[in-house]
Enzyme design. Structure first.
Site, short mmCIF file in Angstrom:
data_model
loop_
_atom_site.label_atom_id
_atom_site.label_comp_id
_atom_site.label_asym_id
_atom_site.label_seq_id
_atom_site.Cartn_x
_atom_site.Cartn_y
_atom_site.Cartn_z
N GLY A 317 36.91 30.80 -17.54
CA GLY A 317 36.31 29.96 -16.51
C GLY A 317 37.33 28.92 -16.08
O GLY A 317 37.90 28.97 -14.98
N ARG A 362 34.03 14.51 -18.28
CA ARG A 362 34.78 15.06 -19.42
C ARG A 362 35.53 14.00 -20.21
O ARG A 362 35.67 14.10 -21.42
CB ARG A 362 35.74 16.17 -18.96
CG ARG A 362 34.99 17.40 -18.42
CD ARG A 362 35.93 18.57 -18.15
NE ARG A 362 36.52 19.09 -19.36
CZ ARG A 362 37.75 18.87 -19.76
NH1 ARG A 362 38.58 18.16 -19.03
NH2 ARG A 362 38.18 19.39 -20.89
N CYS A 393 27.76 1.81 -14.02
CA CYS A 393 27.43 0.68 -14.90
C CYS A 393 27.54 1.10 -16.36
O CYS A 393 26.53 1.24 -17.06
CB CYS A 393 26.03 0.19 -14.59
SG CYS A 393 25.89 -0.26 -12.86
N GLU A 394 28.76 1.33 -16.79
CA GLU A 394 29.01 1.86 -18.12
C GLU A 394 30.49 1.59 -18.39
O GLU A 394 31.33 2.01 -17.60
CB GLU A 394 28.73 3.37 -18.07
CG GLU A 394 28.77 4.11 -19.36
CD GLU A 394 27.52 3.87 -20.19
OE1 GLU A 394 27.69 3.48 -21.35
OE2 GLU A 394 26.40 4.09 -19.68
C1 LIG Z 1 32.10 28.41 -21.75
C2 LIG Z 1 32.18 29.85 -21.96
C3 LIG Z 1 33.18 30.58 -21.33
C4 LIG Z 1 34.25 29.96 -20.47
O1 LIG Z 1 35.04 29.06 -21.16
P1 LIG Z 1 36.38 28.48 -20.46
O2 LIG Z 1 36.88 27.50 -21.46
O3 LIG Z 1 35.94 27.84 -19.20
O4 LIG Z 1 37.29 29.63 -20.24
C5 LIG Z 1 33.18 31.95 -21.51
N1 LIG Z 1 32.24 32.56 -22.28
C6 LIG Z 1 31.26 31.87 -22.89
C7 LIG Z 1 30.26 32.61 -23.69
C8 LIG Z 1 31.19 30.50 -22.76
O5 LIG Z 1 30.21 29.83 -23.38
#
Ligand SMILES: *Cc1c(COP(=O)(O)O)cnc(C)c1O
Length: 478
Positions: A317, A362, A393-394
């Site tokens: 991702g 994050r 406000c943090e």
């Molecule tokens: C979060 C997640 C991903 C993606 O993780 P990245 O760090 O964004 O690559 C893929 N598979 C599962 C099952 C996840 O929970």
């Protein structure tokens, strides 16, 4: 606004200035006038048209990363199952256009909720190219996934097996499933820990025997087609060592099931978690090196076990969308603060921007590190220790904890934070009733709004006490 409307003004020559390089996306350059361009479009023009804060997506960079994963994994796994499947983990950031773009580049899409599933389907991604995850899928989500004919539902608990099988029976189909296994490997950046037991909510335990029991129960339900085992070991991983242990443990279970039942699972999923540059000095392996490293791990483990190799899939991702976006902020209040600290700077500039923890949680959530740069002009030579903070406000509302920024930075400047594409907009909130920023994609100097900016009316539309026009509120359209 359409792509055609957006394509006209503010365009500069591509290649105006040198690329800034990682952690910035490939299309980010600084022009001779000192201002930064994204894919040829001046950030000052982006801010003027779409406002700040805004997420700016470099479409060509996103597509190139998606393509690089597909090609590298197809090549590296050519002799192992005839290639590999890459699922884009949509939770990092998903919109209809982004789902369509990554699918056009040959990726499938992983979803983890009804909303993500609907978005992938609306993008025209075929059900067969979609996966569904989740440790607590609702009946409605399971039913929707089965009805859409998703390519796989990743089972996360024992009770879910019958729930998915019953849904498949209702629809008169055989549902393809995988079993998510907790393999006792946790990987993060340069470290990985190999344990046995896992004290966490995801998956079915390998050592506890639940994973093997799940396999047995799935095989007993003719409405389910067991594709294989799945594991996801962590995030921001810069080293393939953690995958070695995970893949071996999964392949051992696969071989044991084949020996016991005669059923050889055809697939194996190694999950996501591939790391990216946030600061620019990280040692990030190339996608080819990762693909070859994983192929090597699977090849050796299968040879040791005497098992035919499965077809492998992965779920990046962050590594696809993270580096492809930056956040463009307007600078507001700048304060010099005496820190009184024994360590670190005695004086720090607190640079307040017009977003914050509502568009990037994050830093507050897991101490993530980012950098930032003045992007609307070159800025003076002299820099000073600075902290980029939001407007919420943090006191923990910090976007970039430590960065040297030009000492002449002032209100009205534009500041950009690179590598915010993953888990930025997707985790955004309305804290302080701040509307969430848009995502604007730029390609060859032309911009397209991927997700528009939220308006105050969008927030008020959920408020049952709101009667449009009943009270005159300055600045609120009716
Ligand atoms: C979060 C997640 C991903 C993606 O993780 P990245 O760090 O964004 O690559 C893929 N598979 C599962 C099952 C996840 O929970």
């Amino acid at each position: 606004m359409t792509a055609a409307d957006d394509a006209s003004a503010g365009r500069t020559e591509i290649g105006d200035g040198a690329p800034l390089g990682p952690p910035w996306s490939a299309g980010v350059t600084r022009g001779a006038d000192g201002a930064v361009r994204v894919a040829g479009l001046d950030v000052r023009e982006i801010a003027a048209r779409y406002g700040t804060p805004a997420f700016v997506l470099d479409e060509a960079d996103l597509r190139a990363r998606a393509r690089a994963f597909r090609e590298a994994f197809d090549d590296a796994f050519a002799d192992l199952g005839g290639g590999a499947d890459v699922y884009y983990a949509g939770k990092a950031f998903l919109s209809v256009l982004v789902a369509r773009w990554v699918h056009e580049e040959g990726l499938r899409v992983d979803t983890a909720s009804g909303g993500e599933l609907a978005t992938a389907l609306l993008a025209g991604v075929p059900g067969a190219a979609i996966g569904l995850h989740g440790n607590n899928k609702s009946d409605a989500e399971i039913d929707r996934a089965v009805a859409a004919g998703v390519g796989r539902i990743v089972l996360d608990s024992l009770p879910e097996i019958d729930r998915v099988a019953d849904a498949a029976a209702r629809h008169g189909v055989r549902a393809p499933v995988m079993v998510r296994v907790t393999v006792g490997v946790h990987a993060h950046t340069h470290e990985f820990i190999s344990t046995a037991h896992e004290d966490q909510k995801f998956g079915l335990s390998l050592v506890g025997g639940q994973a093997a029991e799940a396999v047995e129960r799935v095989l007993a339900r003719p409405e389910l087609e067991l594709l294989g085992l799945h594991s996801h070991i962590g995030s921001q991983i810069l080293d393939v060592a953690g995958f070695e242990v995970a893949a071996r443990r999964l392949l051992e279970l696969r071989a044991a099931v084949a020996a016991g039942s005669g059923y050889l699972m055809p697939e194996l999923d190694l999950g996501g978690g591939y790391g990216i540059a946030y600061l620019g000095d990280e040692d990030v392996p190339s996608v080819r090196a990762v693909a070859e490293g994983l192929a090597d791990v699977v090849r050796r483990a299968c040879a040791d076990l005497g098992s035919p190799p499965p077809r492998v899939s992965i779920e990046p991702g962050r590594a696809i969308v993270g580096p492809a976006m930056l956040t463009l902020y307007g600078v507001g209040t700048v304060k010099e603060v005496q820190t009184g600290a024994d360590h670190g700077p005695a004086v720090r500039a607190y640079v307040s921007v017009d977003g914050g923890m509502s568009d990037n949680i994050r830093t507050a959530l897991y101490g993530a590190e980012y950098t930032a740069a003045l992007v609307s002009r070159a800025g003076g030579e002299v820099t000073r220790p600075s902290r980029v903070v939001g407007k919420h406000c943090e006191s923990g509302d910090i976007v970039v904890r430590d960065v040297d920024l030009p000492a002449d930075l002032r209100a009205g400047d534009l500041l950009a934070v690179p590598a915010t594409g993953a888990y930025g907009r997707s985790m955004a909130s309305n804290y302080n009733l701040v509307p969430r920023p848009p995502v604007v994609a730029v390609r060859d100097g032309a911009a397209v709004v991927v997700v528009r900016r939220e308006a105050e009316q969008d927030l008020l539309a959920l408020d049952t006490g709101y009667a449009p026009g009943a009270v005159a509120v300055p600045g609120l359209g009716s």
